[in-house]
Design an enzyme around this catalytic site. Structure first.
Site, PDB file in Angstrom:
ATOM      1  N   GLU A  61       0.824  -1.216   0.000  1.00 33.23           N
ATOM      2  CA  GLU A  61       0.000   0.000   0.000  1.00 33.23           C
ATOM      3  C   GLU A  61       0.857   1.263   0.000  1.00 33.23           C
ATOM      4  O   GLU A  61       0.513   2.251  -0.658  1.00 33.23           O
ATOM      5  CB  GLU A  61      -0.953  -0.003   1.202  1.00 33.23           C
ATOM      6  CG  GLU A  61      -2.074  -1.019   1.105  1.00 33.23           C
ATOM      7  CD  GLU A  61      -2.989  -0.776  -0.076  1.00 33.23           C
ATOM      8  OE1 GLU A  61      -3.077   0.379  -0.553  1.00 33.23           O
ATOM      9  OE2 GLU A  61      -3.630  -1.736  -0.533  1.00 33.23           O
ATOM     10  N   TYR A 144      -6.229   6.780   4.241  1.00 35.64           N
ATOM     11  CA  TYR A 144      -6.394   5.717   3.260  1.00 35.64           C
ATOM     12  C   TYR A 144      -5.601   4.472   3.640  1.00 35.64           C
ATOM     13  O   TYR A 144      -6.139   3.358   3.655  1.00 35.64           O
ATOM     14  CB  TYR A 144      -5.955   6.185   1.863  1.00 35.64           C
ATOM     15  CG  TYR A 144      -5.784   5.005   0.935  1.00 35.64           C
ATOM     16  CD1 TYR A 144      -6.892   4.388   0.372  1.00 35.64           C
ATOM     17  CD2 TYR A 144      -4.525   4.460   0.685  1.00 35.64           C
ATOM     18  CE1 TYR A 144      -6.760   3.270  -0.445  1.00 35.64           C
ATOM     19  CE2 TYR A 144      -4.378   3.345  -0.120  1.00 35.64           C
ATOM     20  CZ  TYR A 144      -5.493   2.760  -0.675  1.00 35.64           C
ATOM     21  OH  TYR A 144      -5.350   1.641  -1.456  1.00 35.64           O
ATOM     22  N   ASP A 162      -9.233   5.506  -2.315  1.00 33.70           N
ATOM     23  CA  ASP A 162      -8.173   6.083  -3.137  1.00 33.70           C
ATOM     24  C   ASP A 162      -8.806   6.684  -4.385  1.00 33.70           C
ATOM     25  O   ASP A 162     -10.028   6.843  -4.466  1.00 33.70           O
ATOM     26  CB  ASP A 162      -7.129   5.019  -3.490  1.00 33.70           C
ATOM     27  CG  ASP A 162      -7.706   3.889  -4.343  1.00 33.70           C
ATOM     28  OD1 ASP A 162      -8.936   3.887  -4.604  1.00 33.70           O
ATOM     29  OD2 ASP A 162      -6.932   3.008  -4.753  1.00 33.70           O
TER      30      ASP A 162
END
Length: 374
Positions: A61, A144, A162
């Protein structure tokens, strides 16, 4: 088609008249069924029923922030091979991490990656916390990433939003407000779709839908499991979402870069300051990058070498675009004897070793421009 309007915060969005609570549960099931058939095969994903490794989820990520999957895959593989656990990464030197990251861009992520690994080891004994709030306190983890790790690694009730998810949700609900002002409302709408089970799969399904079907310019609505519920699709203007405020272009900055090549095939490099743009990365010596560029003043930034040198201005300029501004660099080059010592805080590096240096892309462009055959 019968339409109604719902208010989310201070924003109005178009919605269908049927009851949303019942439809949301069914829609989540439709998306999960689509994901079970069409999920992308990615090196950081596990098969259904397997438990995700939090370290791998977090690493992927961080790397995927503002970067494509295609670009991330080889870096992810190299990082795992070299640092297979969060403890191994925490024990690594920052310079080694920056060198391994070089070329992936947005280098603050690499510094935060290293700092976060150390924090996880120091605060949590090498085990990532499973809650969004605790994850958000770690270096480099924002809303996020905290939601993504909580959902994918721990199946927590969170929806990471996102750019792909923003696009899906803004089209599904026909969110008229422009980004970035619409972000809070889009997060609320995305959370309203969360099913009671399989939070991690649902998060990844949303990402995949945006990446493969609900694309920015040519969405393939006929293949979308949610096309019957998408307000923008029903209106026929799905390609116009999300609405975005006009992007401001940063003001051009200019500077000079000085490439010194020693007779034994070594190039002069130095380390950038530990704070600011491209902090701690390796660079070719150069001037400041300014809006009001003065070439005469900038040329005074050439490194002080013991040998008497003649700096030659190379034709053309090197152009690079950062997030907030474009940059143009004049490149000057010189050749010096092999006995020439490096100035303070600089060092000579073999040309063949340059790929292993923590050079940002702009500096790789400078070196390519200066070292290309005449």
């Amino acid at each position: 088609m019968d339409m109604s309007y719902a208010k989310v915060g201070v924003m109005t969005v178009a919605v269908r008249l049927p009851r949303r609570k019942k439809a949301a549960s069914l829609e989540a099931g439709d998306l999960l069924a689509w994901y079970d058939r069409h999920a992308r095969v990615l090196p950081w994903r596990v098969r259904r029923g397997e438990r995700a490794e939090p370290y791998r989820v977090w690493l992927s990520e961080i790397m995927l922030q503002q970067t494509t999957v295609k670009a991330v895959v080889p870096y992810y593989a190299r990082f795992l091979l070299r640092w297979p656990t969060v403890e191994a990464l925490a024990n690594a030197g920052l310079d080694d991490v920056l060198r391994a990251w070089a070329g992936l861009g947005y280098y603050a992520r690499a510094r935060n990656l290293h700092a976060c690994a150390r924090a996880v080891v120091e605060r949590y004994g090498g085990r990532f916390p499973d809650g969004v709030d605790a994850l958000r306190t770690l270096p480099g983890i924002g809303d996020y990433t905290a939601a993504a790790v909580a959902a994918i690694a721990f199946d927590g009730a969170a929806v990471p939003v996102d750019g792909n998810v923003e696009r899906v949700v803004s089209r599904l609900f026909a969110v008229e407000e422009q980004l970035p002002a619409a972000k809070p409302a889009i997060k609320t709408l995305a959370a309203s779709l969360l099913p009671a089970r399989r939070s991690g799969d649902f998060a990844q399904a949303l990402m995949d839908l945006g990446a493969t079907i609900c694309s920015p310019k040519r969405p393939m609505c006929a293949l979308c499991p949610w096309n019957a519920a998408c307000v923008a699709c029903a209106r026929g203007d799905q390609h116009t979402f999300p609405r975005k405020a006009p992007k401001r272009e940063g003001k051009l900055r200019r500077g000079c870069a000085f490439v010194a090549l020693r007779a034994d095939g070594r190039v002069l490099l130095r380390k950038r300051p530990d704070k600011g743009l491209l902090a701690s990365m390796t660079e070719v010596p150069g001037s400041e990058w300014t809006h009001n560029f003065d070439e005469t003043k900038a040329r005074c930034a050439a490194p002080r070498l013991q040998a008497k040198v003649q700096w030659r201005r190379l034709p053309g300029v090197v152009r690079h675009v950062f997030t907030h501004f474009p940059l143009e660099l004049m490149v000057f080059a010189t050749k010096v004897p092999r006995t020439t010592a490096a100035p303070a805080r600089a060092r000579w590096v073999k040309v063949g070793d340059l790929p292993d240096e923590a050079l940002p892309n702009v500096m790789r462009k400078v070196l390519a421009h200066a070292l290309k055959p005449d």
